[in-house]
Design a protein around this motif. Structure first.
Motif, short mmCIF file in Angstrom:
data_model
loop_
_atom_site.label_atom_id
_atom_site.label_comp_id
_atom_site.label_asym_id
_atom_site.label_seq_id
_atom_site.Cartn_x
_atom_site.Cartn_y
_atom_site.Cartn_z
N VAL A 161 0.84 -1.20 0.00
CA VAL A 161 0.00 0.00 0.00
C VAL A 161 0.88 1.25 0.00
CG1 VAL A 161 -1.76 1.30 1.28
CG2 VAL A 161 -1.97 -1.19 1.03
N LEU A 162 1.98 1.22 0.75
CA LEU A 162 2.91 2.36 0.73
C LEU A 162 3.50 2.55 -0.67
CD1 LEU A 162 4.82 1.99 4.13
CD2 LEU A 162 3.20 3.78 3.47
N VAL A 163 3.80 1.45 -1.36
CA VAL A 163 4.31 1.55 -2.73
C VAL A 163 3.27 2.23 -3.62
CG1 VAL A 163 4.94 0.19 -4.77
CG2 VAL A 163 5.92 -0.39 -2.55
N LEU A 164 2.00 1.88 -3.44
CA LEU A 164 0.94 2.53 -4.22
C LEU A 164 0.87 4.03 -3.90
CD1 LEU A 164 -1.97 -0.09 -4.05
CD2 LEU A 164 -0.66 0.59 -6.07
N PHE A 165 0.93 4.37 -2.62
CA PHE A 165 0.92 5.79 -2.25
C PHE A 165 2.11 6.52 -2.86
CE2 PHE A 165 -1.73 4.75 1.65
CZ PHE A 165 -2.85 5.41 1.20
N GLU A 224 -4.41 9.48 -15.95
CA GLU A 224 -4.97 8.13 -16.05
C GLU A 224 -4.27 7.18 -15.08
OE1 GLU A 224 -5.75 4.57 -19.31
OE2 GLU A 224 -4.89 6.46 -19.98
N LYS A 225 -2.95 7.28 -14.99
CA LYS A 225 -2.20 6.46 -14.03
C LYS A 225 -2.63 6.77 -12.60
CE LYS A 225 1.98 5.95 -16.82
NZ LYS A 225 3.40 6.31 -16.93
N CYS A 226 -2.78 8.06 -12.29
CA CYS A 226 -3.22 8.46 -10.95
C CYS A 226 -4.58 7.87 -10.62
CB CYS A 226 -3.28 9.98 -10.84
SG CYS A 226 -1.68 10.81 -10.90
N MET A 227 -5.48 7.93 -11.56
CA MET A 227 -6.82 7.39 -11.33
C MET A 227 -6.79 5.87 -11.14
SD MET A 227 -9.08 9.66 -13.95
CE MET A 227 -9.02 11.44 -13.91
N ASN A 228 -5.94 5.21 -11.91
CA ASN A 228 -5.81 3.76 -11.75
C ASN A 228 -5.27 3.40 -10.38
OD1 ASN A 228 -6.81 3.21 -14.32
ND2 ASN A 228 -4.78 3.13 -15.26
N LEU A 250 -6.09 1.54 -4.75
CA LEU A 250 -6.14 1.79 -3.31
C LEU A 250 -7.55 1.57 -2.76
CD1 LEU A 250 -3.84 4.93 -3.12
CD2 LEU A 250 -3.44 2.75 -1.94
N ASN A 251 -8.54 2.04 -3.50
CA ASN A 251 -9.92 1.88 -3.07
C ASN A 251 -10.31 0.40 -3.03
OD1 ASN A 251 -12.32 2.92 -2.15
ND2 ASN A 251 -12.93 3.84 -4.10
N SER A 252 -9.79 -0.39 -3.96
CA SER A 252 -10.14 -1.81 -4.01
C SER A 252 -9.48 -2.61 -2.88
CB SER A 252 -9.75 -2.41 -5.37
OG SER A 252 -8.35 -2.55 -5.48
N THR A 253 -8.48 -2.05 -2.22
CA THR A 253 -7.82 -2.78 -1.12
C THR A 253 -8.53 -2.57 0.21
OG1 THR A 253 -6.31 -0.96 -0.53
CG2 THR A 253 -5.54 -2.52 -2.21
N LEU A 254 -9.51 -1.69 0.25
CA LEU A 254 -10.19 -1.39 1.51
C LEU A 254 -11.03 -2.59 1.96
CD1 LEU A 254 -11.34 2.27 0.81
CD2 LEU A 254 -9.38 1.51 2.16
N LEU A 309 -12.80 9.75 0.48
CA LEU A 309 -11.66 10.60 0.14
C LEU A 309 -11.08 10.22 -1.22
CD1 LEU A 309 -9.61 12.80 0.99
CD2 LEU A 309 -8.21 10.94 1.88
N TYR A 310 -10.92 8.92 -1.46
CA TYR A 310 -10.42 8.47 -2.77
C TYR A 310 -11.37 8.90 -3.88
CZ TYR A 310 -7.20 5.42 -0.13
OH TYR A 310 -6.24 4.93 0.70
N ASP A 311 -12.68 8.77 -3.64
CA ASP A 311 -13.66 9.21 -4.64
C ASP A 311 -13.55 10.72 -4.88
OD1 ASP A 311 -14.64 6.65 -5.01
OD2 ASP A 311 -16.38 6.93 -3.71
N TYR A 312 -13.36 11.48 -3.80
CA TYR A 312 -13.20 12.93 -3.93
C TYR A 312 -11.96 13.25 -4.78
CZ TYR A 312 -12.15 17.77 -2.84
OH TYR A 312 -11.85 19.10 -2.94
N CYS A 313 -10.87 12.56 -4.50
CA CYS A 313 -9.63 12.78 -5.25
C CYS A 313 -9.82 12.43 -6.73
CB CYS A 313 -8.47 11.99 -4.65
SG CYS A 313 -7.91 12.63 -3.05
N LEU A 314 -10.53 11.34 -7.00
CA LEU A 314 -10.83 10.98 -8.39
C LEU A 314 -11.63 12.08 -9.06
CD1 LEU A 314 -11.68 7.20 -7.99
CD2 LEU A 314 -9.92 8.14 -9.50
N HIS A 315 -12.64 12.59 -8.37
CA HIS A 315 -13.46 13.67 -8.91
C HIS A 315 -12.61 14.91 -9.19
CE1 HIS A 315 -16.99 16.16 -9.52
NE2 HIS A 315 -16.49 17.03 -8.66
N ARG A 316 -11.72 15.24 -8.26
CA ARG A 316 -10.84 16.40 -8.45
C ARG A 316 -9.93 16.21 -9.66
NH1 ARG A 316 -11.11 20.86 -7.88
NH2 ARG A 316 -9.18 21.45 -6.88
#
Length: 127
Positions: free
Chosen positions: A26-30, A57-61, A66-70, A85-92
């Motif tokens: 998860v840290l690698v993803l962050f 596109e990479k950021c959204m992926n 990250l969202n799928s690991t919850l 928060l992840y959804d908000y970031c995707l929207h932004r």
């Protein structure tokens, strides 16, 4: 030169992933997300719009990964907050794609940086 650096990054990432625990993954993803957000910022500033699109596109992926690991069953309200928060970031990021807002990228970098810090603290406490 850029191809050499990209090759090095790919090998470095592969080594990190192969030797990582689930928390470290998860840290690698962050880290990957924060790196790509910075690249996106640079592409916007340089007006490299095609590269900006690929970076977004990479950021959204990564955000979707990250969202799928919850773990909604065991995570409680915190997991729901992270998902929002992840959804908000995707929207932004969708908004940023059109508006080209560097301030918007900075906001997402700040939010993800805070979550990464918290995750790193969880990881450190589990060692």
């Amino acid at each position: 030169m850029n191809e050499s650096y990209d090759g090095y990054r790919a090998v470095d990432l592969e080594v990190r992933v192969c030797s990582a625990s689930p928390y470290e993954l998860v840290l690698v993803l962050f880290d990957g997300l924060l790196d790509e957000l910075s690249r996106t910022r640079g592409h916007i500033e340089a007006r490299h719009f095609e590269l900006k699109g690929k970076s977004l596109e990479k950021c959204m992926n990564i955000l979707n990964a990250l969202n799928s690991t919850l773990d909604y069953e065991q995570g409680g309200e915190l997991v729901h907050d992270l998902s929002r928060l992840y959804d908000y970031c995707l929207h932004r990021l969708v908004e940023i794609s059109v508006s080209l807002s560097v301030t918007g990228i900075d906001e997402v970098i700040h939010l993800i940086g805070q979550v990464r810090e918290g995750w790193e603290g969880v990881h450190a406490a589990r060692r």
